[in-house]
Design a protein around this motif. Structure first.
Motif, PDB file in Angstrom:
ATOM      1  N   ALA A  73       0.838  -1.208   0.000  1.00 18.34           N
ATOM      2  CA  ALA A  73       0.000   0.000   0.000  1.00 18.34           C
ATOM      3  C   ALA A  73       0.872   1.257   0.000  1.00 18.34           C
ATOM      4  CB  ALA A  73      -0.934  -0.009   1.206  1.00 18.34           C
ATOM      5  N   ASP A  74       1.933   1.270   0.805  1.00 17.39           N
ATOM      6  CA  ASP A  74       2.816   2.439   0.871  1.00 17.39           C
ATOM      7  C   ASP A  74       3.516   2.679  -0.465  1.00 17.39           C
ATOM      8  OD1 ASP A  74       2.756   3.137   3.851  1.00 17.39           O
ATOM      9  OD2 ASP A  74       3.228   1.015   3.894  1.00 17.39           O
ATOM     10  N   LEU A  75       4.021   1.609  -1.069  1.00 19.24           N
ATOM     11  CA  LEU A  75       4.723   1.745  -2.340  1.00 19.24           C
ATOM     12  C   LEU A  75       3.774   2.181  -3.446  1.00 19.24           C
ATOM     13  CD1 LEU A  75       6.977  -1.434  -2.093  1.00 19.24           C
ATOM     14  CD2 LEU A  75       7.758   0.934  -2.054  1.00 19.24           C
ATOM     15  N   ASN A  76       2.551   1.668  -3.416  1.00 22.20           N
ATOM     16  CA  ASN A  76       1.554   2.040  -4.421  1.00 22.20           C
ATOM     17  C   ASN A  76       1.161   3.512  -4.274  1.00 22.20           C
ATOM     18  OD1 ASN A  76      -0.301   1.053  -6.583  1.00 22.20           O
ATOM     19  ND2 ASN A  76      -1.864   1.737  -5.134  1.00 22.20           N
ATOM     20  N   GLU A  77       0.961   3.949  -3.036  1.00 23.09           N
ATOM     21  CA  GLU A  77       0.551   5.329  -2.792  1.00 23.09           C
ATOM     22  C   GLU A  77       1.660   6.317  -3.148  1.00 23.09           C
ATOM     23  OE1 GLU A  77      -0.998   8.187   0.906  1.00 23.09           O
ATOM     24  OE2 GLU A  77      -0.534   6.061   1.252  1.00 23.09           O
ATOM     25  N   PHE A  78       2.891   5.997  -2.762  1.00 27.87           N
ATOM     26  CA  PHE A  78       3.993   6.923  -3.033  1.00 27.87           C
ATOM     27  C   PHE A  78       4.211   7.102  -4.526  1.00 27.87           C
ATOM     28  CE2 PHE A  78       8.264   8.497  -3.458  1.00 27.87           C
ATOM     29  CZ  PHE A  78       8.374   9.391  -2.402  1.00 27.87           C
ATOM     30  N   MET A  79       4.048   6.029  -5.282  1.00 24.94           N
ATOM     31  CA  MET A  79       4.256   6.091  -6.731  1.00 24.94           C
ATOM     32  C   MET A  79       3.029   6.620  -7.470  1.00 24.94           C
ATOM     33  SD  MET A  79       7.302   5.138  -7.769  1.00 24.94           S
ATOM     34  CE  MET A  79       7.093   4.469  -9.407  1.00 24.94           C
ATOM     35  N   GLN A  80       1.926   6.883  -6.730  1.00 26.31           N
ATOM     36  CA  GLN A  80       0.687   7.389  -7.315  1.00 26.31           C
ATOM     37  C   GLN A  80       0.232   6.506  -8.470  1.00 26.31           C
ATOM     38  OE1 GLN A  80       1.333  11.533  -8.264  1.00 26.31           O
ATOM     39  NE2 GLN A  80       1.777  12.100  -6.154  1.00 26.31           N
ATOM     40  N   SER A  81       0.282   5.205  -8.217  1.00 27.67           N
ATOM     41  CA  SER A  81      -0.108   4.232  -9.235  1.00 27.67           C
ATOM     42  C   SER A  81      -1.455   3.622  -8.877  1.00 27.67           C
ATOM     43  CB  SER A  81       0.957   3.138  -9.356  1.00 27.67           C
ATOM     44  OG  SER A  81       1.213   2.532  -8.103  1.00 27.67           O
ATOM     45  N   ASP A  82      -2.058   2.934  -9.858  1.00 26.60           N
ATOM     46  CA  ASP A  82      -3.349   2.282  -9.624  1.00 26.60           C
ATOM     47  C   ASP A  82      -3.184   0.889  -9.028  1.00 26.60           C
ATOM     48  OD1 ASP A  82      -5.184   4.300 -10.765  1.00 26.60           O
ATOM     49  OD2 ASP A  82      -4.072   3.887 -12.604  1.00 26.60           O
ATOM     50  N   GLY A  83      -2.055   0.269  -9.268  1.00 28.02           N
ATOM     51  CA  GLY A  83      -1.829  -1.069  -8.748  1.00 28.02           C
ATOM     52  C   GLY A  83      -0.347  -1.373  -8.639  1.00 28.02           C
ATOM     53  N   PHE A  84      -0.041  -2.445  -7.914  1.00 27.64           N
ATOM     54  CA  PHE A  84       1.355  -2.800  -7.633  1.00 27.64           C
ATOM     55  C   PHE A  84       1.471  -4.313  -7.598  1.00 27.64           C
ATOM     56  CE2 PHE A  84       4.394  -4.002  -4.220  1.00 27.64           C
ATOM     57  CZ  PHE A  84       5.569  -3.600  -4.837  1.00 27.64           C
ATOM     58  N   ALA A  85       2.567  -4.821  -8.127  1.00 21.76           N
ATOM     59  CA  ALA A  85       2.815  -6.268  -8.116  1.00 21.76           C
ATOM     60  C   ALA A  85       4.241  -6.540  -7.671  1.00 21.76           C
ATOM     61  CB  ALA A  85       2.576  -6.870  -9.498  1.00 21.76           C
ATOM     62  N   LEU A  86       4.397  -7.645  -6.946  1.00 25.40           N
ATOM     63  CA  LEU A  86       5.700  -8.085  -6.450  1.00 25.40           C
ATOM     64  C   LEU A  86       5.860  -9.538  -6.878  1.00 25.40           C
ATOM     65  CD1 LEU A  86       8.066  -7.030  -4.712  1.00 25.40           C
ATOM     66  CD2 LEU A  86       6.882  -7.950  -2.715  1.00 25.40           C
ATOM     67  N   ILE A  87       6.921  -9.833  -7.617  1.00 20.22           N
ATOM     68  CA  ILE A  87       7.063 -11.148  -8.230  1.00 20.22           C
ATOM     69  C   ILE A  87       8.408 -11.748  -7.888  1.00 20.22           C
ATOM     70  CG2 ILE A  87       7.043 -12.441 -10.404  1.00 20.22           C
ATOM     71  CD1 ILE A  87       5.787  -8.911 -10.474  1.00 20.22           C
ATOM     72  N   GLN A  88       8.372 -12.998  -7.394  1.00 18.37           N
ATOM     73  CA  GLN A  88       9.598 -13.777  -7.193  1.00 18.37           C
ATOM     74  C   GLN A  88       9.340 -15.195  -7.668  1.00 18.37           C
ATOM     75  OE1 GLN A  88      11.114 -14.929  -3.181  1.00 18.37           O
ATOM     76  NE2 GLN A  88      12.940 -13.768  -3.774  1.00 18.37           N
ATOM     77  N   ASP A  89      10.051 -15.597  -8.700  1.00 20.68           N
ATOM     78  CA  ASP A  89       9.831 -16.907  -9.325  1.00 20.68           C
ATOM     79  C   ASP A  89       8.365 -17.037  -9.739  1.00 20.68           C
ATOM     80  OD1 ASP A  89      12.518 -17.477  -8.941  1.00 20.68           O
ATOM     81  OD2 ASP A  89      12.158 -18.306  -6.936  1.00 20.68           O
ATOM     82  N   ASN A  90       7.667 -18.029  -9.197  1.00 22.89           N
ATOM     83  CA  ASN A  90       6.261 -18.241  -9.559  1.00 22.89           C
ATOM     84  C   ASN A  90       5.286 -17.590  -8.593  1.00 22.89           C
ATOM     85  OD1 ASN A  90       6.954 -19.850 -11.801  1.00 22.89           O
ATOM     86  ND2 ASN A  90       7.188 -21.655 -10.489  1.00 22.89           N
ATOM     87  N   ASP A  91       5.804 -16.897  -7.594  1.00 23.60           N
ATOM     88  CA  ASP A  91       4.947 -16.229  -6.611  1.00 23.60           C
ATOM     89  C   ASP A  91       4.678 -14.799  -7.079  1.00 23.60           C
ATOM     90  OD1 ASP A  91       3.520 -15.498  -4.419  1.00 23.60           O
ATOM     91  OD2 ASP A  91       5.231 -15.309  -3.073  1.00 23.60           O
ATOM     92  N   ILE A  92       3.412 -14.468  -7.312  1.00 25.05           N
ATOM     93  CA  ILE A  92       3.029 -13.131  -7.771  1.00 25.05           C
ATOM     94  C   ILE A  92       2.057 -12.542  -6.763  1.00 25.05           C
ATOM     95  CG2 ILE A  92       1.942 -11.777  -9.596  1.00 25.05           C
ATOM     96  CD1 ILE A  92       2.792 -13.876 -11.586  1.00 25.05           C
ATOM     97  N   HIS A  93       2.501 -11.505  -6.071  1.00 28.99           N
ATOM     98  CA  HIS A  93       1.670 -10.801  -5.093  1.00 28.99           C
ATOM     99  C   HIS A  93       1.186  -9.500  -5.730  1.00 28.99           C
ATOM    100  CE1 HIS A  93       0.396  -8.791  -1.404  1.00 28.99           C
ATOM    101  NE2 HIS A  93       1.175  -7.772  -1.741  1.00 28.99           N
ATOM    102  N   ILE A  94      -0.127  -9.234  -5.691  1.00 32.10           N
ATOM    103  CA  ILE A  94      -0.675  -8.034  -6.320  1.00 32.10           C
ATOM    104  C   ILE A  94      -1.427  -7.205  -5.298  1.00 32.10           C
ATOM    105  CG2 ILE A  94      -0.815  -9.048  -8.616  1.00 32.10           C
ATOM    106  CD1 ILE A  94      -3.772  -9.514  -8.173  1.00 32.10           C
TER     107      ILE A  94
END
Length: 739
Positions: free
Chosen positions: A340-361
């Motif tokens: 939430a903090d990273l999404n808000e600071f970047m003023q983006s609509d969404g954010f994803a974090l990916i490591q190998d096959n794990d995708i957190h949105i």
């Protein structure tokens, strides 16, 4: 189809050699020879004694009554050279006409620029400081205030503040009109070719450009041999015929442009337009230039203030993240909590974090399968940071297909074995872009040059363009933060990798210690166990054992048991501790060396080996470990010399350098010199040791003991000729040796 078309941006506008008929220009060299001049108005011709002045000295062509002017000129030139003054200006009278004369250097030449002073009375400027105060208090309305102030200083009907976009097109961000009948252009866009590249370059160097009458015929420089002169610094120079026609097509005869310079770069222009010919006084133009420079400086100040606030916010978020991830082993998992903090600071609509096959949105994002495909594409291209604001043709493959609704993409790959990807998304924003006329270039055929030449556009009516497939642009604020975040996360992963490496080294060391412990037990306990076994077998095989013999055998058994117990305790303590501390004691070596020799000869079937024991001095150290040290070295000497023709081992000691040196020498199989460097490696056996019992542990144990007790060891050996080992035991009171 256009053939041999001349491009507007190729026109050498600084070399046109045209001057407006509101004054005249004289170019001289350092010796005051006249190299070029434009047409001299009749009101000023009284100064010269001839109409042919090119190639002559200034002093030779000025009539006697104007010699004072020549003296003023010489003083101005000296002042410019001495003080490096950019421009010297003052008001003079030539005949009955008032002129502004400006003198300045251009490379190795001097320009004498004479501009007729307008007849009308300049507006009072008593409120100029008030204008500057107004600008200093402005923030969001800064450019609108500037356009209003310029309209009060200069009598133009339209004042616009024009900002350059990244693609060099422009947009009107502020506007003031004196005539309400004029069409408003606020928010309108202008194409890049309206102000071509070479014109922007001139605006960056010369910050004010004006044209009094676009319909007036300019005068041409008279030079020798058609020499070209750079007129970019000349205030009264005329403009390109294409631009003069452009002004007329737009409904204006007079214009003035002032550069807005921010951080040394051309940010935009103040554009002043008037439907009739208008000659604005030099002093009024300078006031407008000063106000514009003041506004630009204040704008930069406001930007710096915003940047400081942003930097503080970014630093606070970085510290929050840093405090968390440095305390945890899994950086990727901890970052999820900051979605939430990273999404808000970047003023983006969404954010994803990916490591190998794990995708957190988090928030509004494309489907996971599309995100995974994009990450695969990013891995192929391997950019440090990927930023996209719209679907350009040079976007990486798959962006438009995968992220149709999200043209705004910011991707941060974190490289390494534990690496991952951070991706921010911005949705498409459909907009309608207003243009001041359709943004297309026009060309006409010029019969004189027999080529197609650029033609200024004739329509400035509003033209609407529907813009799709774009998002809000990533600004310096976001791209700078991503760069800082990359450094933070990359540095953290390196630290984690270093910690893991250190842990692995410690684990290896502990495993080595465990190996040494276990192999030491199996290796060094064989001698005392052999003594116990032999004594036990002797007692079992004899029914009537004399008391003296029984006592001797039982003593051997008990001594062997004590040796084993002591060795087990010391080996355990020795193997597990990083720092081995002991109370040094004086150890008599003669007794246990004799026992080691006897037991080793029995163990390795070396009864034919002759062992010479010379003086065996006492040493300072820890009894059990010293016993182990000699056990391994003497045992090896006896074992590897047992098959020699006349096997012998020699043991002696002597005092040297406040310590005791022991020498153990044999005539066994020896070692190759190139193998001496690896002799202490565990399980390392020499290439010529086949046929001899052993596991390659003994010398590894020796090395650990000498390192712990601070004993120095050196080995000399020759293949097939034997080995000689020197041990130096220092005399010390307290020993604490680090690993």
């Amino acid at each position: 189809m256009i053939f041999d078309a001349q491009k507007c941006e190729d026109e050498k506008i600084h070399l046109l050699g045209l001057v407006q008929p509101i004054g005249f220009l004289v170019i001289i060299d350092r010796e005051q020879n006249i190299l070029a001049h434009s047409d001299i108005p009749a009101t000023a011709q009284c100064v010269y004694n001839t109409t042919e002045i090119v190639g002559k000295r200034v002093s030779d062509v000025i009539v006697e009554e104007w010699k004072e002017l020549n003296l003023q000129l010489e003083a101005a030139l000296q002042s410019i050279e001495k003080q490096n003054t950019l421009r010297f200006s003052e008001e003079i009278m030539l005949g009955d006409t008032a002129f502004y004369i400006s003198v300045y250097g251009v490379n190795d030449l001097f320009h004498l620029e004479f501009e007729i002073k307008p007849l009308y009375k300049s507006a009072q400027n008593l409120s100029f400081n008030s204008h500057l105060n107004t600008l200093s208090r402005s923030s969001d309305t800064l450019w609108q205030e500037l356009s209003r102030i310029i309209s009060e200083l200069l009598p133009y009907e339209r004042i616009m503040v024009y900002k350059f976009n990244e693609d060099s097109s422009g947009i009107v961000v502020a506007e003031t009109v004196a005539n309400e009948q004029l069409e408003r252009f606020l928010g309108y866009n202008y194409p890049e070719f309206d102000i071509p590249k070479q014109a922007r370059e001139l605006y960056s160097k010369n910050h004010l450009r004006f044209i009094v009458d676009a319909t007036a015929k300019p005068t041409t420089l008279k030079t020798a041999a058609n020499r070209e002169f750079d007129l970019q610094q000349v205030a009264i120079r005329s403009l390109s015929p294409i631009h003069l026609q452009y002004l007329q097509n737009a409904g204006f005869k007079s214009s003035l442009s002032i550069s807005i310079m921010v951080m040394g770069k051309l940010w935009g222009l103040v554009c002043c337009q008037h439907p009739e010919a208008l000659h604005v006084d030099l002093q009024q133009r300078n006031l407008a230039l000063t106000a514009t420079h003041y506004a630009a400086a204040h704008f930069q100040h406001l930007k710096n203030e915003k940047r400081l606030v942003y930097m503080e916010d970014a630093l606070n978020l970085e510290l929050k993240i840093k405090e968390t991830i440095l305390l945890k082993n899994n950086v990727y998992q901890q970052l999820k909590a900051y979605s939430a903090d990273l999404n808000e600071f970047m003023q983006s609509d969404g954010f994803a974090l990916i490591q190998d096959n794990d995708i957190h949105i988090f928030g509004s994002t494309p489907p996971r399968m599309h995100i995974a495909a994009f990450v695969d594409a990013i891995r192929k291209h391997k950019p440090n940071i990927y930023l996209s604001n719209h679907h350009h043709t040079d976007s990486i493959e798959g962006v438009k297909t995968s992220f149709k609704e999200f043209p705004g993409i910011a991707c941060l790959p974190i490289i390494g074995p534990l690496g991952f990807h951070l991706i921010w998304f911005r949705r498409e924003i459909e907009t309608v872009k207003k243009w001041a006329g359709k943004p297309e270039k026009n060309y006409t055929f010029d019969e004189k040059s027999n080529s197609t030449v650029p033609s200024p556009r004739t329509s400035f009516d509003v033209w609407m363009e529907q813009v799709k497939g774009t998002s809000a642009k990533w600004t310096f604020r976001e791209s700078h933060f991503i760069g800082r975040l990359r450094d933070l996360l990359q540095e953290t992963l390196l630290k984690k990798a270093s910690e893991i490496s250190n842990l692995n080294e410690q684990l290896i060391e502990m495993n080595n210690a465990l190996d040494t412990y276990s192999y030491t037990i199996s290796h060094d306990l064989k001698n005392p166990l052999s003594a116990i076994k032999l004594s036990g077998e002797f007692l079992r095989s004899k029914d009537n054992v004399p008391d003296q013999m029984r006592k001797r055998m039982t003593t051997n058994i008990l001594d062997g048991v004590d040796t084993i117990v002591n060795m087990l305790d010391k080996i355990h303590e020795f193997s597990k501790a990083n720092v081995f501390q002991y109370e040094p004691e004086l150890i008599n070596t003669d007794k246990f060396i004799e026992e080691i020799v006897i037991h080793s000869k029995e163990r390795f079937s070396a009864n034919n080996t002759t062992v010479f024991c010379k003086e065996l001095l006492p040493v300072c150290g820890e009894k059990t470990l010293v016993y182990q040290l000699f056990l391994n070295i003497i045992g090896n000497a006896i074992k590897y010399s047992a098959k020699a023709d006349q096997p012998f081992v020699e043991i002696q000691s002597y005092m040297e350098n406040n310590g005791v040196i022991f020498v153990i020498k044999d005539n066994g199989i020896g070692m190759a010199k190139e193998e001496l460097d690896t002799i202490y490696e565990i399980f390392k056996r020499m290439s010529n040791s086949a046929g001899f019992d052993g596991s390659g542990v003994g010398m590894a144990i020796v090395k650990r003991i000498v390192d712990k007790l601070g004993i120095k060891i050196s080995i000399q050996s020759n293949l097939g000729m034997g080995t000689e080992i020197h041990l130096y035991f220092p005399n010390h009171n307290v020993v604490s040796i680090q690993k």
